[in-house]
Design a protein around this motif. Structure first.
Motif, short mmCIF file in Angstrom:
data_model
loop_
_atom_site.label_atom_id
_atom_site.label_comp_id
_atom_site.label_asym_id
_atom_site.label_seq_id
_atom_site.Cartn_x
_atom_site.Cartn_y
_atom_site.Cartn_z
N SER A 33 0.84 -1.20 0.00
CA SER A 33 0.00 0.00 0.00
C SER A 33 0.87 1.25 0.00
O SER A 33 2.05 1.20 0.35
CB SER A 33 -0.93 0.01 1.22
OG SER A 33 -0.18 -0.01 2.41
N CYS A 34 0.26 2.35 -0.41
CA CYS A 34 0.97 3.62 -0.47
C CYS A 34 -0.03 4.75 -0.25
O CYS A 34 -0.96 4.92 -1.04
CB CYS A 34 1.63 3.76 -1.85
SG CYS A 34 2.49 5.33 -2.06
N PRO A 35 0.13 5.53 0.85
CA PRO A 35 -0.76 6.68 1.03
C PRO A 35 -0.36 7.77 0.03
O PRO A 35 0.83 7.98 -0.23
CB PRO A 35 -0.48 7.11 2.47
CG PRO A 35 0.91 6.68 2.73
CD PRO A 35 1.13 5.43 1.90
N GLN A 36 -1.36 8.44 -0.55
CA GLN A 36 -1.06 9.44 -1.56
C GLN A 36 -1.87 10.71 -1.32
O GLN A 36 -3.08 10.75 -1.51
CB GLN A 36 -1.37 8.88 -2.95
CG GLN A 36 -0.47 7.72 -3.30
CD GLN A 36 -0.78 7.14 -4.64
OE1 GLN A 36 -1.93 6.86 -4.94
NE2 GLN A 36 0.24 6.97 -5.46
N GLU A 37 -1.16 11.74 -0.92
CA GLU A 37 -1.79 13.04 -0.64
C GLU A 37 -2.31 13.68 -1.92
O GLU A 37 -3.24 14.48 -1.88
CB GLU A 37 -0.77 13.95 0.06
CG GLU A 37 -1.29 15.32 0.42
CD GLU A 37 -1.21 16.32 -0.72
OE1 GLU A 37 -2.03 17.26 -0.71
OE2 GLU A 37 -0.37 16.17 -1.60
N THR A 38 -1.75 13.33 -3.05
CA THR A 38 -2.14 13.96 -4.31
C THR A 38 -3.63 13.82 -4.61
O THR A 38 -4.19 14.63 -5.35
CB THR A 38 -1.28 13.44 -5.48
OG1 THR A 38 -1.42 14.32 -6.58
CG2 THR A 38 -1.66 12.03 -5.89
N PHE A 39 -4.28 12.81 -4.02
CA PHE A 39 -5.72 12.65 -4.22
C PHE A 39 -6.48 13.90 -3.76
O PHE A 39 -7.53 14.23 -4.32
CB PHE A 39 -6.24 11.45 -3.44
CG PHE A 39 -6.01 10.13 -4.11
CD1 PHE A 39 -7.08 9.31 -4.44
CD2 PHE A 39 -4.73 9.69 -4.41
CE1 PHE A 39 -6.87 8.09 -5.06
CE2 PHE A 39 -4.52 8.48 -5.04
CZ PHE A 39 -5.58 7.67 -5.36
N SER A 40 -5.96 14.61 -2.75
CA SER A 40 -6.65 15.79 -2.24
C SER A 40 -6.75 16.89 -3.30
O SER A 40 -7.67 17.70 -3.27
CB SER A 40 -5.97 16.32 -0.99
OG SER A 40 -4.69 16.82 -1.30
N LYS A 41 -5.82 16.92 -4.24
CA LYS A 41 -5.85 17.92 -5.30
C LYS A 41 -7.02 17.72 -6.25
O LYS A 41 -7.41 18.64 -6.97
CB LYS A 41 -4.54 17.89 -6.08
CG LYS A 41 -3.34 18.25 -5.26
CD LYS A 41 -2.07 18.09 -6.05
CE LYS A 41 -0.87 18.31 -5.15
NZ LYS A 41 0.38 17.98 -5.80
N CYS A 60 -6.46 12.23 1.61
CA CYS A 60 -5.54 11.41 0.84
C CYS A 60 -6.27 10.19 0.32
O CYS A 60 -7.42 9.95 0.64
CB CYS A 60 -4.34 10.98 1.68
SG CYS A 60 -4.74 9.79 2.99
N ILE A 62 -5.39 5.84 -0.61
CA ILE A 62 -4.43 4.76 -0.35
C ILE A 62 -4.50 3.81 -1.53
O ILE A 62 -5.55 3.23 -1.80
CB ILE A 62 -4.76 3.99 0.94
CG1 ILE A 62 -4.84 4.92 2.15
CG2 ILE A 62 -3.71 2.91 1.19
CD1 ILE A 62 -5.27 4.23 3.43
N SER A 63 -3.40 3.69 -2.21
CA SER A 63 -3.32 2.70 -3.29
C SER A 63 -2.94 1.37 -2.66
O SER A 63 -2.02 1.30 -1.85
CB SER A 63 -2.28 3.11 -4.32
OG SER A 63 -2.67 4.32 -4.93
#
Length: 92
Positions: A33-41, A60, A62-63
Motif C-alpha cells: 500500500s501507499c498513502p497518496q496526498e495527491t488525491f486531495s488535489k 488522501c 491509499i493505493s
C-alpha cells in the motif's frame, strides 16, 4: 480518506493512525500500500464520483495492490539512508 472539516486540528492525527492501520491490515493480507496526498488535489472530481458531502475534506487516498516482483528496476533513484538521516543514541 476524508475528515469532517468541523473537527479540530488534532483529529488529523487520528486519521493518520487510521490510515496506518488500513495499511497494516493490507500488509497482513499480503498486499502493498501507499498513502497518496495527491488525491486531495482532485477533490472536486472525487466529490462527484464518490458522493462526498461538502463537510468532508479529502485528505488522501491509499493505493493498495500486489507488488510487481518481476521488475526490480526503480523509476527513481534512492539515496542511502546515511545521506538524508542522522541517528543519535544508536551507536553500536
Amino acid at each position: 480518506m476524508t475528515i469532517d472539516r468541523r473537527l479540530e486540528v488534532g483529529s488529523s492525527l487520528d486519521l493518520g493512525r487510521f490510515v496506518r492501520n488500513v495499511m497494516l491490515a493490507a500488509a497482513g493480507r499480503g498486499l502493498q500500500s501507499c498513502p497518496q496526498e495527491t488525491f486531495s488535489k482532485y477533490h472536486r472530481i472525487l466529490r462527484n464520483m464518490l458522493a462526498i458531502p461538502a463537510e468532508q475534506i479529502v485528505v488522501c487516498g491509499i493505493s493498495i495492490g500486489k507488488a510487481n516482483v518481476e521488475s526490480q528496476e526503480r523509476l527513481m533513484p534512492r539515496a542511502d539512508v546515511d545521506e538524508f538521516a542522522t541517528f543519535l543514541g544508536f551507536e553500536s
